[in-house]
Design an enzyme around this catalytic site. Structure first.
Site, short mmCIF file in Angstrom:
data_model
loop_
_atom_site.label_atom_id
_atom_site.label_comp_id
_atom_site.label_asym_id
_atom_site.label_seq_id
_atom_site.Cartn_x
_atom_site.Cartn_y
_atom_site.Cartn_z
N ASP A 263 0.89 -1.17 0.00
CA ASP A 263 0.00 0.00 0.00
C ASP A 263 0.92 1.21 0.00
OD1 ASP A 263 -3.16 0.69 1.66
OD2 ASP A 263 -2.05 1.78 0.13
C1 GLC Z 1 -4.33 4.44 -0.13
C2 GLC Z 1 -5.22 3.24 0.10
C3 GLC Z 1 -5.20 2.26 -1.03
C4 GLC Z 1 -5.00 3.02 -2.33
C5 GLC Z 1 -3.59 3.59 -2.30
C6 GLC Z 1 -3.32 4.46 -3.52
O1 GLC Z 1 -3.74 4.85 1.06
O2 GLC Z 1 -5.07 2.53 1.32
O3 GLC Z 1 -6.45 1.54 -1.03
O4 GLC Z 1 -5.16 2.15 -3.45
O5 GLC Z 1 -3.32 4.33 -1.12
O6 GLC Z 1 -4.14 5.58 -3.50
#
Ligand code: GLC
Length: 744
Positions: A263
């Site tokens: 993430d």
């Molecule tokens: C965010 C989210 C994830 C998302 C990523 C990119 O913090 O937790 O679901 O796809 O970052 O935006």
């Protein structure tokens, strides 16, 4: 003449031979994927192997330019293709061609209980992503609804692993049919937004294997090409490079051949990430473009990893496995010449959006059959509530979208009824006046100069003078509502809605509540209103989908994908804990929050059944404008072994006077087991459409998967001999027929 022909034939020979010169294997689509991967790997330098596995911008990775291996472009999110952001910022890039179709929330898709719609959903979203030249869509989110307070429940498929798994698998196939990868997230046990970076989910193996992992496994079984590790820790180690979750289970037991992507900002250590099975690093804090040199080289898996390999701290073979996975993902997407071209904002996508919304809306109460709206009895409608006019496609976190359009509920009703019914609108209260998220502007200015008392008085006046009141209650996409990064702080509706609903119902008994939210809320006013619809975030076609159901153009057929708790102490995560967890300083991870999953496998209706609790509405519940009768279930065997297939058949009849669809649910109960098991567990469902008077024999096959439980001591799924029951329900609490059978 001869000379010319000679030159011509020589030229053809050259051109011809150049045209058919040996295309390198990795660029030759006719070669098997693994051969292409190995060939590409063999041509890469160490620097290229390091660079291909981490971001070069907010949402992209560099590929290998010198070898013609393209960049990978990822994007959010599960319900639509996010608007373009600047190279290294969350801020919008301000493009004029990146508006999209905002599809309904995934909880709405789950509430449809229709796997075919999940394929339609995934295919449509994949087409939009393909058209926007995205290689990886960062979704679906499949985390289990463990507490109604979790800010991202609206992005997930509810509380039951079987329902979530079936819908996930179909969604994955739909998206990837476009040559666009899913990135199923957030692996795993990421069930609250409160302290999401430091929560340490302490989960037993049984709860992992029976509750929190099945939807991810369904995605892998459906061929998911990538997966995103969550921010949280699981049993003491960060999920995104968790030895147990990533190396042993995902890549070991499940044989996942795709890419594990962190993430955004979930990586905190080079050694752990390298050895914990992480393949690609995104979103690690960089100081944008202002830093000395390229900030991305400072990533944990960039220079530190490069140097580590040179110093012999990390093996190149281990690195090669990561690179193979990224090459495989690239060849399945960016280097896949056979993929379709996609489409954006097509009429087909708008119709898909509307259909999924209509199929997901759940009719929870309908006293006196006040719905559908009767054209003879109703000449005037008072529409009350901020959610009747509020844009919901903007906000809520990374799933926020720049929808091409959004029909608000009030607009949908006005379009449906035109001037045949007089519709007045009253705000009733001022809740959230969010005007943008990440600079996607809502283009709404919801400020209202009236005092709360005036707002209420105006609403009551409108209610008093109308034949019917439609109160649009619910949450929104602002913090502490349905929004990433925050949890709700109460089960109650915000902004004093409970009191206002009671006041409105007191002046007009013909009050219908249409609740717009992605998660359950307390309904203390339930006994005072005639009808309730659970209408989710429905995207572009919100108002049209809701109006169609209210008007009876569409017969509602949704069923709740989660338990509607009357209070938090009906929810095991709160009753047994641990939520919101206990702070602890960890010598390696620093200040973390231990969240013991004491509820273990008893999540949702599994706890409700065990403790014989009566929630506001049970899992799997939903009404229709018609009624359905169930005959007696029969089973083709009374005895058999665990490897036999038992077939259960139950006749279902539409006993009402309009066509409708019914979601028939199969639960299995293991009457005696060596380890604790829930009273029953969902192991099958079928949505059948029936004309008035029509009967269909619905059949379910029961195999080992439906009978087994995870024995953590034996570390295996086991079926124990003894008596089982196949329970047919119209919901988890509305049991229509039961038939028992014996496993020898
Ligand atoms: C965010 C989210 C994830 C998302 C990523 C990119 O913090 O937790 O679901 O796809 O970052 O935006």
């Amino acid at each position: 003449m001869k000379v010319n022909r000679l030159i011509l034939s020589f030229a053809v020979a050259i051109c011809g031979s150049t045209a058919f010169a040996d295309v390198p294997v990795y660029l030759d689509d006719s070669k098997p994927l693994e051969e292409r991967v190995e060939d590409a790997l063999s041509r890469m330098t160490l620097k290229q192997k390091i660079a291909i596995r981490h971001a070069q911008s907010k949402f992209s990775s560099p590929g290998v330019p010198a070898l013609g291996i393209p960049e990978l472009w990822t994007d959010d999110g599960p319900m639509g293709v996010r608007p373009e952001v600047k190279w290294d910022e969350w801020d919008q890039a301000g493009w004029s061609n990146d508006s999209c179709t905002a599809f309904p929330s995934l909880t709405c898709l789950a509430a449809s209980w229709d796997p075919e719609l999940a394929v339609l959903y995934g295919t449509s979203l994949g087409e939009e992503a393909r058209f926007r030249e995205k290689d990886v869509m960062l979704g679906p989110g499949v985390n289990i609804y463990r507490t109604p307070l979790c800010g991202r429940n609206f992005e997930y498929f509810g509380e039951d692993p079987y329902l979530a798994g079936v819908m996930t698998g179909q969604y994955v196939k739909g998206v990837q049919s476009n040559g666009v990868a899913v990135c199923v997230k957030h692996y795993a046990a990421n069930n609250n937004e409160w302290n999401r970076y430091t929560t340490n989910s302490i989960v037993s193996d049984r709860a992992l294997y029976e509750i929190y992992l099945p939807a991810f496994k369904a995605a892998v079984d459906a061929g998911a090409w990538s997966l995103m590790g969550g921010y949280n820790l699981v049993n003491g180690q960060h999920a995104t490079y968790n030895q147990r979750l990533v190396n042993e289970i995902l890549k070991g037991e499940w044989g996942f051949d795709g890419v594990v992507i962190s993430d955004w900002g979930a990586v905190h250590d080079t050694k752990q990430a390298v050895e914990g099975g992480l393949d690609m690093e995104f979103g690690t804090g960089t100081d944008g473009l202002t830093s000395k040199g390229n900030p991305y080289d400072n990533y944990w898996l960039a220079n530190p990893y490069y140097n580590g390999v040179l110093e012999g701290k990390f093996s190149e073979e281990q690195l090669n496995d990561k690179v193979r996975r990224v090459l495989r993902l690239t060849m399945r997407t960016a280097m896949n010449r056979n993929k379709p071209y996609g489409s954006l904002n097509s009429e087909a996508h708008h119709q898909a959006c509307r259909r999924i919304g209509q199929e997901g809306i759940v009719l929870l109460k309908n006293d006196d059959n006040i719905l559908p709206i009767s054209k003879d009895k109703v000449r005037s409608i008072a529409v009350i509530g901020e959610n009747g006019i509020k844009r919901m496609t903007v906000g809520g976190g990374s799933s926020s979208l720049k929808a091409l359009y959004e029909i608000f509920p009030l607009e949908g009703l006005q379009a449906r009824y035109g001037d045949t019914i007089n519709i007045v609108y009253e705000r009733g209260y001022v809740g959230d006046t969010l005007t943008y998220y990440n600079h996607v502007w809502t283009k709404q200015h919801l400020d209202d100069p009236r005092s709360p008392e005036q707002l209420k008085a105006d609403a009551l006046k409108a209610a008093r003078n109308a034949d019917l009141v439609l109160f649009f209650s619910g949450l929104n996409k602002a913090d502490h509502n349905d929004a990433e990064g925050t949890d709700r702080q109460t089960l109650d509706l915000p902004y004093g809605q409970n009191e206002l609903i009671e006041a409105v119902a007191a002046v007009n008994p013909n009050t219908v509540v249409v609740n717009i939210s992605g998660t359950g809320v307390a309904m203390p006013w339930l006994g005072k209103v005639k009808a309730v619809l659970q209408a989710w975030y429905l995207g572009n076609e919100t108002g049209n989908a809701i109006a169609s159901v209210l008007a009876g153009d569409v017969n509602p057929s949704g069923k709740l994908p989660y338990t509607y708790y009357a209070s938090l102490d009906q929810c095991a995560a709160h009753k047994l804990g641990e939520y919101p967890g206990t702070p602890r300083h960890d010598p390696v991870e620093g200040d973390i929050i231990d969240m013991k999953y004491n509820d273990d496998i008893f999540v949702g209706y599994r706890y409700i059944d065990k403790e014989k609790i009566k929630p506001t509405f049970p899992f799997g519940y939903g009404l229709s404008y018609t009624t359905f009768g169930y005959g007696k279930a029969t089973i083709d065997r009374k005895k058999g072994t665990a490897d036999d297939i038992f077939t259960v058949t139950v006749p279902v009849t539409n006993t009402g006077d309009c066509a409708g669809s019914e979601v028939v649910q199969l639960y299995i109960s293991d009457l005696k087991s060596s380890l604790p098991r829930p009273v029953k567990e969902l192991k099958g469902f079928a949505k059948v459409r029936l004309e008035p008077g029509q009967t269909e024999n619905v059949t379910f096959e029961i195999g080992r998967d439906a009978l087994s439980f995870f024995d953590d001591k034996a570390h295996a799924w086991v079926v124990e001999p003894g008596r089982f029951e196949a329970i047919i329900g119209a919901s988890s609490a509305d049991i229509r027929s039961t038939v028992s059978f014996e496993i020898e």
